[in-house]
Design an enzyme around this catalytic site. Structure first.
Site, PDB file in Angstrom:
ATOM      1  N   GLU A 119     -14.874 -12.087   3.841  1.00 51.33           N
ATOM      2  CA  GLU A 119     -14.892 -13.135   4.872  1.00 51.33           C
ATOM      3  C   GLU A 119     -14.008 -12.756   6.062  1.00 51.33           C
ATOM      4  O   GLU A 119     -13.648 -13.620   6.861  1.00 51.33           O
ATOM      5  CB  GLU A 119     -14.446 -14.496   4.296  1.00 51.33           C
ATOM      6  CG  GLU A 119     -15.295 -15.042   3.178  1.00 51.33           C
ATOM      7  CD  GLU A 119     -16.706 -15.504   3.597  1.00 51.33           C
ATOM      8  OE1 GLU A 119     -17.046 -15.365   4.791  1.00 51.33           O
ATOM      9  OE2 GLU A 119     -17.438 -15.974   2.725  1.00 51.33           O
ATOM     10  N   HIS A 142      -9.472 -19.944   2.728  1.00 47.98           N
ATOM     11  CA  HIS A 142     -10.822 -20.356   2.325  1.00 47.98           C
ATOM     12  C   HIS A 142     -10.820 -20.496   0.807  1.00 47.98           C
ATOM     13  O   HIS A 142     -10.346 -19.607   0.102  1.00 47.98           O
ATOM     14  CB  HIS A 142     -11.861 -19.315   2.770  1.00 47.98           C
ATOM     15  CG  HIS A 142     -13.149 -19.423   2.016  1.00 47.98           C
ATOM     16  ND1 HIS A 142     -13.902 -20.578   1.995  1.00 47.98           N
ATOM     17  CD2 HIS A 142     -13.806 -18.550   1.219  1.00 47.98           C
ATOM     18  CE1 HIS A 142     -14.958 -20.400   1.223  1.00 47.98           C
ATOM     19  NE2 HIS A 142     -14.930 -19.180   0.731  1.00 47.98           N
ATOM     20  N   HIS A 144     -12.825 -22.871  -2.804  1.00 49.56           N
ATOM     21  CA  HIS A 144     -14.006 -23.578  -3.298  1.00 49.56           C
ATOM     22  C   HIS A 144     -13.581 -24.847  -4.063  1.00 49.56           C
ATOM     23  O   HIS A 144     -13.706 -24.892  -5.289  1.00 49.56           O
ATOM     24  CB  HIS A 144     -14.800 -22.650  -4.244  1.00 49.56           C
ATOM     25  CG  HIS A 144     -15.242 -21.341  -3.651  1.00 49.56           C
ATOM     26  ND1 HIS A 144     -15.651 -20.258  -4.423  1.00 49.56           N
ATOM     27  CD2 HIS A 144     -15.356 -20.923  -2.360  1.00 49.56           C
ATOM     28  CE1 HIS A 144     -15.989 -19.250  -3.635  1.00 49.56           C
ATOM     29  NE2 HIS A 144     -15.811 -19.614  -2.375  1.00 49.56           N
ATOM     30  N   HIS A 214     -20.585 -24.420  -0.165  1.00 46.98           N
ATOM     31  CA  HIS A 214     -19.836 -23.188  -0.420  1.00 46.98           C
ATOM     32  C   HIS A 214     -18.342 -23.451  -0.616  1.00 46.98           C
ATOM     33  O   HIS A 214     -17.807 -23.154  -1.683  1.00 46.98           O
ATOM     34  CB  HIS A 214     -20.084 -22.199   0.738  1.00 46.98           C
ATOM     35  CG  HIS A 214     -19.316 -20.912   0.622  1.00 46.98           C
ATOM     36  ND1 HIS A 214     -19.527 -19.830   1.449  1.00 46.98           N
ATOM     37  CD2 HIS A 214     -18.316 -20.521  -0.206  1.00 46.98           C
ATOM     38  CE1 HIS A 214     -18.707 -18.854   1.117  1.00 46.98           C
ATOM     39  NE2 HIS A 214     -17.945 -19.247   0.125  1.00 46.98           N
TER      40      HIS A 214
END
Ligand code: 13P
Ligand code: ZN
Length: 269
Positions: A119, A142, A144, A214
């Site tokens: 990413e 980032h 989840h 996501h």
């Protein structure tokens, strides 16, 4: 081999925070396998000795030209590396990269040639954007988070600010500690430049954005604060789901109560 962290207290402290947050992400069940990534702009800790360090990798393209990143340095989680491993060994599951003069590529300089997260286009585009607006924000996370991702499977919650208002109304602190709410990025391929572009667009209005079906992407002054913003939002999602599981739609705080709260904490309307 000497680590880049040796005798560099400030830098070591930032990497300690990354490791601590990585352990939280794993404990919360938000970091299955290699899920999630963290990057931190560490340029302020770079001294002459670091500047003279040689590349320990070939030159890799970023996929975009990012003019504000010239000569910047970042700690990046390694691609395919696990948060639960990074929590114990941050310099074996991540590395320090330097953006080179063309502003479109980078080299790894320390400690090991661990290839950065897939990413990276999103993370570096975001850091470039933050520098372009003179933001004090240095870290991006980032991850989840289960309940927030689950909410993104419902079209209603993908409409502008619908999820923000619902989450804010679950418990007063959510608006206090995530005052801009949750931006929405429609589903795009993980690791793509398109996802990076859509993310920086949303970050002009929000500190945390949802990547549909996501995960979320958050920015703040340091990695701990970026984590906190995601944590308060996900806590609200848990309260909403707990009420639904008890068989009712939660009332949420009233508009009056939200207004009173925003005034008392000096928050945007
Ligand atoms: P990396 O292992 O490349 O960081 O990818 C994890 C991820 O969550 C991709 O979106
Ligand atoms: Zn992901």
């Amino acid at each position: 081999m000497k680590s880049i962290l040796e005798n560099r207290e400030g830098l070591a402290r930032e990497i300690d925070k990354v490791a601590e947050v990585a352990s939280y992400l794993w404990q919360k069940g938000w970091a299955e396998r290699n899920g999630g990534n963290i990057t931190v702009n560490i340029t302020e800790y770079v001294d002459d000795e670091i500047r003279k360090m040689h590349a320990i990798s070939e030159v890799f393209p970023i996929g975009k030209r990012l003019p504000f990143l010239k000569d910047c340095y970042f700690y990046c989680k390694g691609t395919n590396m696990r948060m639960r491993d990074l929590a114990r060994h941050p310099m074996e599951n991540g590395s320090v990269i330097k953006i080179i003069d063309d502003c479109a590529s980078y080299v790894i300089i320390a400690d090991n040639p661990v290839r950065p997260t897939s990413e990276l286009p999103s993370h570096l585009s975001v850091h470039n954007y933050l520098l372009s607006i003179n933001s004090p924000y240095k870290a991006s996370v980032h991850t989840h988070p289960i309940e927030l991702v689950a909410m993104s499977h419902n079209k209603r919650f993908l409409e502008k600010d619908v999820a923000s208002h619902l989450l804010w109304s679950m418990i007063p602190e959510t608006k206090a500690f995530c005052p801009k709410g949750l931006g929405i990025v429609p589903y795009l391929l993980p690791g793509s430049v398109e996802l990076a572009d859509a993310t920086i667009k949303e970050l002009s209005d929000y500190d945390v954005v949802m990547w549909e079906k996501h995960g979320v992407f958050a920015v703040d002054s340091d990695v701990m604060q970026a984590f906190d913003q995601i944590d308060v939002l996900n806590k609200s999602a848990l309260i909403y789901i707990a009420a639904k599981n008890m068989g009712f739609e939660p009332d949420g705080m009233s508009d009056e109560q939200m207004k009173e709260m925003s005034l008392a904490f000096n928050l945007p309307k």
